[in-house]
Design a protein around this motif. Structure first.
Motif, PDB file in Angstrom:
ATOM      1  N   PHE A 195       0.826  -1.215   0.000  1.00 51.40           N
ATOM      2  CA  PHE A 195       0.000   0.000   0.000  1.00 51.40           C
ATOM      3  C   PHE A 195       0.857   1.261   0.000  1.00 51.40           C
ATOM      4  O   PHE A 195       0.345   2.357   0.140  1.00 51.40           O
TER       5      PHE A 195
ATOM      6  N   ARG B 243     -11.072  -2.673  -3.092  1.00 52.55           N
ATOM      7  CA  ARG B 243     -10.247  -1.460  -3.233  1.00 52.55           C
ATOM      8  C   ARG B 243      -8.779  -1.776  -2.911  1.00 52.55           C
ATOM      9  O   ARG B 243      -7.860  -1.327  -3.605  1.00 52.55           O
TER      10      ARG B 243
ATOM     11  N   GLU C  92      -6.966  -3.397  -5.790  1.00 53.71           N
ATOM     12  CA  GLU C  92      -6.535  -2.482  -6.856  1.00 53.71           C
ATOM     13  C   GLU C  92      -5.175  -1.879  -6.537  1.00 53.71           C
ATOM     14  O   GLU C  92      -4.284  -1.838  -7.372  1.00 53.71           O
ATOM     15  N   VAL C  93      -5.041  -1.411  -5.284  1.00 55.92           N
ATOM     16  CA  VAL C  93      -3.798  -0.746  -4.900  1.00 55.92           C
ATOM     17  C   VAL C  93      -2.647  -1.750  -4.869  1.00 55.92           C
ATOM     18  O   VAL C  93      -1.556  -1.503  -5.418  1.00 55.92           O
TER      19      VAL C  93
ATOM     20  N   GLN D 183      -1.396  -2.932  -8.279  1.00 60.06           N
ATOM     21  CA  GLN D 183      -0.590  -1.902  -8.930  1.00 60.06           C
ATOM     22  C   GLN D 183       0.864  -1.970  -8.432  1.00 60.06           C
ATOM     23  O   GLN D 183       1.813  -1.975  -9.221  1.00 60.06           O
ATOM     24  N   THR D 184       1.024  -2.067  -7.110  1.00 56.52           N
ATOM     25  CA  THR D 184       2.381  -2.159  -6.544  1.00 56.52           C
ATOM     26  C   THR D 184       3.065  -3.432  -7.032  1.00 56.52           C
ATOM     27  O   THR D 184       4.245  -3.413  -7.406  1.00 56.52           O
TER      28      THR D 184
END
Ligand code: TRP
Length: 342
Positions: free
Chosen positions: A146, A318, A321-322, A325-326
């Motif tokens: 995150f 949610r 998604e984060v 991406q990482t």
């Protein structure tokens, strides 16, 4: 460009209901940070970490997951302001963990004082589950997925933050990119550190059976307070009593906002003439005033359990998604993104 909000990531292992020690040591702080509006908060129920030493009792983890979610909601963690999610639903965390495991040594893991103490406490000796031994690495995955700047945790979690910082530095230096963010621990303010147990033990914990739970009803709360450790030498009301190590005063110091009143009671108790039952009744009033609204909110959420699961599902979506991406950035940095261009 608008500066991005600082990101917060915290979590709890769902191995039971949360108690006053959690409330004072971390939950209050989370609610305050959430309500300040200055942060983007992620709050994780760490069911996979809980499984590292409960693999044979998944039912306990499953039940506790719901209890912890109810605890969060009832103290005012608000899913509209904070993302509450479940660790096992975020597959990227396991993959990040796999890459990070290569960046730490067994001897480094063995030096983690919190893990060391836990191994002792649980009598694992050499038969420690490998997943448990390496949980500080998995916790690094939780934090970095995150890009958390801040990790509000209890004092015992300091070594985890240090481990995370080391892994982030190794990763960024080896793979040549500022992909990961080095987190900072945020520790409880003075006086809100570790809350001792009802029996005077240094730590309130489920396994020691000395805890007051956020979900305790009024009767249970009262009984527990009446059983609290005070001053064993304070036998007659007129005897002078000790306030040091006396749990009633320790708790009043932490929970009673009326400091003048506490000072007055302490003076009377030390002089003699103030009975244990009386101060216990007073503490009961103070704690009841804090816990009654929490209990009421809990009952509301308990009447819609499917709604609680829906909230967790949305939070997990949610969080995915984060974290995904990482993970994509991490894969690209290592170079295991072979097919991106095809
Ligand atoms: N180890 C933490 C505890 O015992 C729980 C946890 C898991 C956590 N992952 C985390 C805390 C990431 C902060 C950040 O309470």
């Amino acid at each position: 460009m608008e500066k991005r909000k600082q990101i917060i990531l915290t979590g709890d292992r769902p191995t039971g209901k949360l108690h006053l020690g959690h409330y004072i040591g971390s939950l209050l702080n989370r609610v305050e940070m959430q309500n300040s509006g200055d942060y983007d908060s992620f709050i994780m129920i760490a069911d996979q970490q809980a499984l590292t030493d409960n693999a044979r009792d998944p039912e306990k983890i499953k039940n506790s997951l719901l209890q912890v979610a109810l605890d969060y909601l009832s103290v005012g963690i608000d899913p509209k302001k904070s993302t509450i999610f479940v660790q096992s639903q975020i597959a990227a965390l396991a993959e990040l963990n796999l890459y990070y495991l290569n960046l730490v040594t067994v001897s480094r893991l063995e030096r983690n004082p919190t893990v060391k103490a836990e191994i002792q406490q649980k009598n694992f000796e050499r038969s420690i589950p490998a997943g448990f031994f390496t949980y500080p690495v998995s916790q690094t995955a939780d934090i970095t997925a995150f890009k958390a700047d801040l990790v509000p945790v209890g004092d015992d979690q300091e070594p985890m933050i240090e481990q995370a910082r080391e892994i982030v530095r190794s990763f960024n230096s080896i793979y040549g990119k500022e992909v990961l963010v080095e987190p900072k621990g945020v520790f409880p303010p003075k006086g809100r550190g570790r809350l001792p147990g009802l029996d005077g033990n240094a730590k309130m914990s489920k396994s020691l059976g000395n805890a007051i739970y956020l979900s305790d009803d009024a009767d249970t709360l009262k009984k527990k307070i009446m059983s609290m450790y005070t001053d064993p030498k304070h036998i007659h009301v007129e005897d002078p009593g000790r306030i040091e190590g006396n749990m009633v005063f320790t708790y009043l110091d932490v929970f009673d906002d009326d400091k003048a009143k506490v000072a007055e009671l302490k003076e009377q108790y030390q002089a003699g003439g103030l009975g244990d039952v009386k101060i216990k009744r007073y503490l009961n009033e103070v704690l009841e005033a804090k816990l009654a609204p929490i209990r009421k909110k809990r009952a509301e959420f308990e009447s819609d359990i499917p709604g609680v699961y829906r909230m967790l599902k949305e939070g997990s979506a949610r969080a995915n998604e984060v974290a995904n991406q990482t993970l994509a950035e991490v894969r690209a940095a290592i170079g295991v993104n072979y097919f991106d261009e095809i």
